[in-house]
Design a protein around this motif. Structure first.
Motif, PDB file in Angstrom:
ATOM      1  N   ILE A 109      30.343  33.083  35.620  1.00  0.00           N
ATOM      2  CA  ILE A 109      31.480  33.967  35.359  1.00  0.00           C
ATOM      3  C   ILE A 109      31.959  34.557  36.682  1.00  0.00           C
ATOM      4  N   ALA A 110      33.222  34.295  37.017  1.00  0.00           N
ATOM      5  CA  ALA A 110      33.843  34.863  38.209  1.00  0.00           C
ATOM      6  C   ALA A 110      34.695  36.063  37.794  1.00  0.00           C
ATOM      7  N   LYS A 149      36.406  53.024  42.053  1.00  0.00           N
ATOM      8  CA  LYS A 149      36.765  52.983  40.638  1.00  0.00           C
ATOM      9  C   LYS A 149      37.555  51.722  40.343  1.00  0.00           C
ATOM     10  N   VAL A 150      37.131  50.977  39.318  1.00  0.00           N
ATOM     11  CA  VAL A 150      37.847  49.763  38.926  1.00  0.00           C
ATOM     12  C   VAL A 150      39.126  50.154  38.197  1.00  0.00           C
ATOM     13  N   VAL A 151      40.259  49.699  38.727  1.00  0.00           N
ATOM     14  CA  VAL A 151      41.551  49.965  38.089  1.00  0.00           C
ATOM     15  C   VAL A 151      41.844  48.902  37.042  1.00  0.00           C
ATOM     16  N   VAL A 152      41.648  47.646  37.399  1.00  0.00           N
ATOM     17  CA  VAL A 152      41.852  46.534  36.471  1.00  0.00           C
ATOM     18  C   VAL A 152      41.028  45.352  36.979  1.00  0.00           C
ATOM     19  N   ASP A 153      40.567  44.505  36.066  1.00  0.00           N
ATOM     20  CA  ASP A 153      39.830  43.317  36.485  1.00  0.00           C
ATOM     21  C   ASP A 153      40.145  42.150  35.557  1.00  0.00           C
ATOM     22  N   ALA A 154      39.730  40.963  35.977  1.00  0.00           N
ATOM     23  CA  ALA A 154      39.925  39.749  35.183  1.00  0.00           C
ATOM     24  C   ALA A 154      38.740  38.828  35.429  1.00  0.00           C
ATOM     25  N   SER A 155      38.299  38.108  34.389  1.00  0.00           N
ATOM     26  CA  SER A 155      37.143  37.222  34.491  1.00  0.00           C
ATOM     27  C   SER A 155      37.543  35.792  34.147  1.00  0.00           C
ATOM     28  N   TYR A 156      36.851  34.833  34.786  1.00  0.00           N
ATOM     29  CA  TYR A 156      37.133  33.416  34.609  1.00  0.00           C
ATOM     30  C   TYR A 156      35.807  32.687  34.438  1.00  0.00           C
ATOM     31  N   THR A 157      35.687  31.894  33.374  1.00  0.00           N
ATOM     32  CA  THR A 157      34.451  31.170  33.072  1.00  0.00           C
ATOM     33  C   THR A 157      34.709  29.669  33.090  1.00  0.00           C
ATOM     34  N   GLY A 158      33.733  28.916  33.599  1.00  0.00           N
ATOM     35  CA  GLY A 158      33.826  27.464  33.561  1.00  0.00           C
ATOM     36  C   GLY A 158      34.714  26.856  34.620  1.00  0.00           C
ATOM     37  N   HIS A 159      34.955  27.568  35.727  1.00  0.00           N
ATOM     38  CA  HIS A 159      35.803  27.058  36.802  1.00  0.00           C
ATOM     39  C   HIS A 159      34.952  26.723  38.025  1.00  0.00           C
ATOM     40  N   GLN A 160      35.486  25.848  38.873  1.00  0.00           N
ATOM     41  CA  GLN A 160      34.893  25.566  40.167  1.00  0.00           C
ATOM     42  C   GLN A 160      35.797  26.149  41.245  1.00  0.00           C
ATOM     43  N   VAL A 161      35.193  26.553  42.356  1.00  0.00           N
ATOM     44  CA  VAL A 161      35.996  27.103  43.446  1.00  0.00           C
ATOM     45  C   VAL A 161      36.824  25.985  44.090  1.00  0.00           C
ATOM     46  N   SER A 213      38.130  43.102  45.130  1.00  0.00           N
ATOM     47  CA  SER A 213      36.763  42.606  45.279  1.00  0.00           C
ATOM     48  C   SER A 213      36.538  41.487  44.268  1.00  0.00           C
ATOM     49  N   ALA A 214      35.572  40.625  44.540  1.00  0.00           N
ATOM     50  CA  ALA A 214      35.293  39.500  43.646  1.00  0.00           C
ATOM     51  C   ALA A 214      33.802  39.210  43.642  1.00  0.00           C
ATOM     52  N   SER A 215      33.343  38.614  42.548  1.00  0.00           N
ATOM     53  CA  SER A 215      31.937  38.247  42.428  1.00  0.00           C
ATOM     54  C   SER A 215      31.806  37.084  41.453  1.00  0.00           C
ATOM     55  N   ILE A 216      30.693  36.388  41.554  1.00  0.00           N
ATOM     56  CA  ILE A 216      30.353  35.317  40.612  1.00  0.00           C
ATOM     57  C   ILE A 216      28.932  35.569  40.131  1.00  0.00           C
TER      58      ILE A 216
END
Length: 258
Positions: free
Chosen positions: A54-55, A70-82, A104-107
Motif C-alpha cells: 500500500i502506497a 498534521k495530515v490535511v489530506v491523503d490518498a492510498s494506492y494498492t497493487g501498483h509498481q513504481v 510526504s509518501a510511504s509504502i
C-alpha cells in the motif's frame, strides 16, 4: 393646507427610503480556491513491490516546529509498481496561506510494516492552484528487503518471453522459488526442479532435473531454450511494469510476470 404626517408615518417613510437607497447585501457564494498537488513516487532500487503493498501520499501542515505535522489530506494506492502517479485534491478552506505545507509518501506491506518513506521536505505553496512536485524518491527503512529474495518467493512466475521471441501461449512455462533455495515449475511440457542461490542481484540456478515426456517439436524446442537460458548466472531486474527480467552473460533474457 400643509401635509402633516404623524410620527409613525414619518418613521415608515424614512425606513422605506433607506431600504431603497442602500445597496443589496452581497451573497457570499465565493469559496476558497481549491488546490491540486500531483507527482509520482518511486525509488532507485530494482525491487518489485508485493501485489498487496500500500502506497500512501499525504499533504501535511508542518507549520509548528515543536509539534507533530498534521495530515490535511491523503490518498492510498494498492497493487501498483513504481513509479506510482498520484494526485491530491484539497479544498481551499482546508489550507491557510500563512502556514507551511509538505508532501510526504510511504509504502507499507500488507502487514502494515513500513518499507519505504520520504526523508526530505517537499514544500507545497498553498496559494498556487496547481503544483506538480515531480518524482519523489523514497528511501528504504530497516524493514525493507535487502535483496530480491522476498520478491522471488511466493506465487509462481509465468514466462512471457524467451530472448525476445515470445512464447507459445498454450505451453505454460513457469518458475517458482521457495524459501529453502529450491526452484521448480513447468518447462512447457516437462516438470522440473533445481536449486538456486541469490547474491544481490545475481541469480544462480543449478542441477536442473526434468521429467522426460514426449513433447510437440515446437514446444520441446522452446523448453530446451528455456532450460539453457536458466543454466548460468542471471542478472535480475524488475521492469517499470513489475515484470521480472533475467539476463545471462550473453545478453539473452527471460521475462516473467505473476
Amino acid at each position: 393646507m400643509p401635509l402633516i404626517l404623524r410620527p409613525f408615518k414619518l418613521a415608515l417613510a424614512f425606513l422605506l427610503a433607506a431600504t431603497t437607497l442602500a445597496p443589496p447585501a452581497r451573497a457570499q457564494t465565493d469559496s476558497a480556491q481549491a488546490v491540486t498537488v500531483s507527482g509520482q513516487i518511486t525509488y532507485r532500487q530494482r525491487i518489485a513491490l508485493a501485489p498487496d503493498s500500500i502506497a500512501t501520499v499525504s499533504l501535511r501542515d508542518i507549520s509548528l516546529a515543536d509539534a507533530p505535522s498534521k495530515v490535511v489530506v491523503d490518498a492510498s494506492y494498492t497493487g501498483h509498481q513504481v513509479p506510482i502517479p498520484f494526485e491530491l485534491a484539497i479544498a481551499g478552506d482546508l489550507l491557510d496561506p500563512r502556514h507551511s505545507y509538505s508532501v510526504s509518501a510511504s509504502i507499507r506491506g500488507a502487514d502494515g510494516a513500513l518499507l519505504w518513506t520520504t526523508d526530505t521536505v517537499i514544500p507545497v505553496d498553498p496559494t498556487q492552484p496547481q503544483t506538480d512536485v515531480g518524482a519523489i524518491d523514497l528511501t528504504p527503512v530497516a524493514a525493507a528487503p535487502a535483496s530480491g529474495s522476498e520478491i522471488l518467493t511466493g506465487d509462481a512466475w509465468r514466462i512471457e518471453d524467451i530472448d525476445g521471441r515470445g512464447v507459445i501461449d498454450i505451453a505454460q512455462t513457469t518458475i517458482a522459488f521457495d524459501t529453502q533455495g529450491g526452484v521448480s515449475g513447468s518447462g512447457g511440457c516437462n516438470r522440473y526442479n533445481a536449486s538456486y542461490e541469490l547474491n544481490g542481484e545475481t541469480l544462480n540456478i543449478g542441477g536442473i532435473a526434468a521429467t522426460r515426456m514426449a513433447c510437440v517439436p515446437a514446444v520441446g524446442a522452446q523448453e530446451q531454450a528455456f532450460f539453457a537460458l536458466l543454466n548460468g548466472p542471471l542478472k535480475l531486474q524488475i521492469s517499470e511494469t513489475g515484470a521480472l527480467v533475467m539476463t545471462n552473460a550473453r545478453g539473452q533474457t527471460l521475462t516473467a510476470r505473476r
